[in-house]
Motif scaffolding. Structure first.
Motif, short mmCIF file in Angstrom:
data_model
loop_
_atom_site.label_atom_id
_atom_site.label_comp_id
_atom_site.label_asym_id
_atom_site.label_seq_id
_atom_site.Cartn_x
_atom_site.Cartn_y
_atom_site.Cartn_z
N GLY A 18 36.23 35.79 26.57
CA GLY A 18 36.36 34.90 25.43
C GLY A 18 37.62 34.05 25.50
N HIS A 19 37.78 33.21 24.49
CA HIS A 19 38.89 32.26 24.46
C HIS A 19 40.25 32.96 24.45
CE1 HIS A 19 40.89 28.47 23.79
NE2 HIS A 19 41.50 28.97 22.74
N PHE A 20 40.39 34.03 23.69
CA PHE A 20 41.68 34.72 23.57
C PHE A 20 41.73 36.01 24.38
CE2 PHE A 20 41.25 32.24 19.67
CZ PHE A 20 42.37 31.45 19.81
N GLY A 21 40.65 36.34 25.05
CA GLY A 21 40.61 37.59 25.81
C GLY A 21 41.38 37.49 27.11
N GLY A 22 41.97 38.58 27.50
CA GLY A 22 42.74 38.61 28.72
C GLY A 22 41.96 39.20 29.87
N VAL A 23 42.64 39.38 30.97
CA VAL A 23 42.04 39.98 32.13
C VAL A 23 42.58 41.40 32.23
CG1 VAL A 23 41.69 39.77 34.61
CG2 VAL A 23 42.00 37.73 33.26
N PHE A 24 43.77 41.56 32.71
CA PHE A 24 44.50 42.82 32.75
C PHE A 24 45.91 42.53 32.30
CE2 PHE A 24 41.19 43.66 35.91
CZ PHE A 24 40.76 44.90 35.51
N ALA A 25 46.66 43.55 32.05
CA ALA A 25 48.06 43.37 31.68
C ALA A 25 48.78 42.62 32.79
CB ALA A 25 48.72 44.72 31.45
N GLU A 26 49.72 41.79 32.40
CA GLU A 26 50.44 40.95 33.38
C GLU A 26 51.06 41.76 34.51
OE1 GLU A 26 50.77 40.74 30.10
OE2 GLU A 26 49.89 38.78 29.69
N THR A 27 51.48 42.99 34.20
CA THR A 27 52.10 43.81 35.24
C THR A 27 51.09 44.28 36.28
OG1 THR A 27 51.84 45.76 33.83
CG2 THR A 27 53.96 44.62 33.76
N LEU A 28 49.81 44.32 35.92
CA LEU A 28 48.79 44.77 36.87
C LEU A 28 48.20 43.64 37.70
CD1 LEU A 28 46.73 47.29 34.71
CD2 LEU A 28 48.38 47.81 36.50
N MET A 29 48.29 42.43 37.21
CA MET A 29 47.60 41.32 37.88
C MET A 29 47.99 41.13 39.34
SD MET A 29 45.12 40.25 36.29
CE MET A 29 44.72 38.95 37.44
N PRO A 30 49.27 41.19 39.72
CA PRO A 30 49.57 41.04 41.16
C PRO A 30 48.86 42.09 42.01
CG PRO A 30 51.58 40.84 39.88
CD PRO A 30 50.50 41.29 38.93
N LEU A 31 48.77 43.31 41.52
CA LEU A 31 48.10 44.37 42.27
C LEU A 31 46.60 44.16 42.31
CD1 LEU A 31 50.14 47.35 40.85
CD2 LEU A 31 50.40 46.26 43.07
N VAL A 32 46.02 43.73 41.20
CA VAL A 32 44.58 43.46 41.15
C VAL A 32 44.23 42.33 42.12
CG1 VAL A 32 42.71 42.59 39.69
CG2 VAL A 32 44.28 44.34 38.82
#
Length: 71
Positions: A18-32
């Motif tokens: 959705g418009h305001f939905g995220g993916v993963f926490a910012e700290t996890l994104m580099p690992l993902v």
């Protein structure tokens, strides 16, 4: 105008809910992203495909094998 998504529909093409939905926490994104890149590079690896087949055969759609746990 973008189409709204929900948890039931799954994420959009960019992985957002959705418009305001995220993916993963910012700290996890580099690992993902690193994991995603590695998997794309090995998607057709014979070793990986053999390991995935073994996991499917032994664990998917059935009870897990009993494994003796000793102390």
């Amino acid at each position: 105008m973008s189409t709204a998504t929900t948890l039931r529909q799954g994420p959009d093409i960019n992985g957002f809910f959705g418009h305001f939905g995220g993916v993963f926490a910012e700290t996890l994104m580099p690992l993902v992203l690193e994991l995603q890149e590695e998997m794309q590079g090995r998607a057709n690896s014979k070793d990986l495909l053999m390991r995935m087949d073994a996991l499917r055969r032994d664990f998917v759609g059935r009870k897990a094998r009993c494994i003796l746990a000793e102390r």
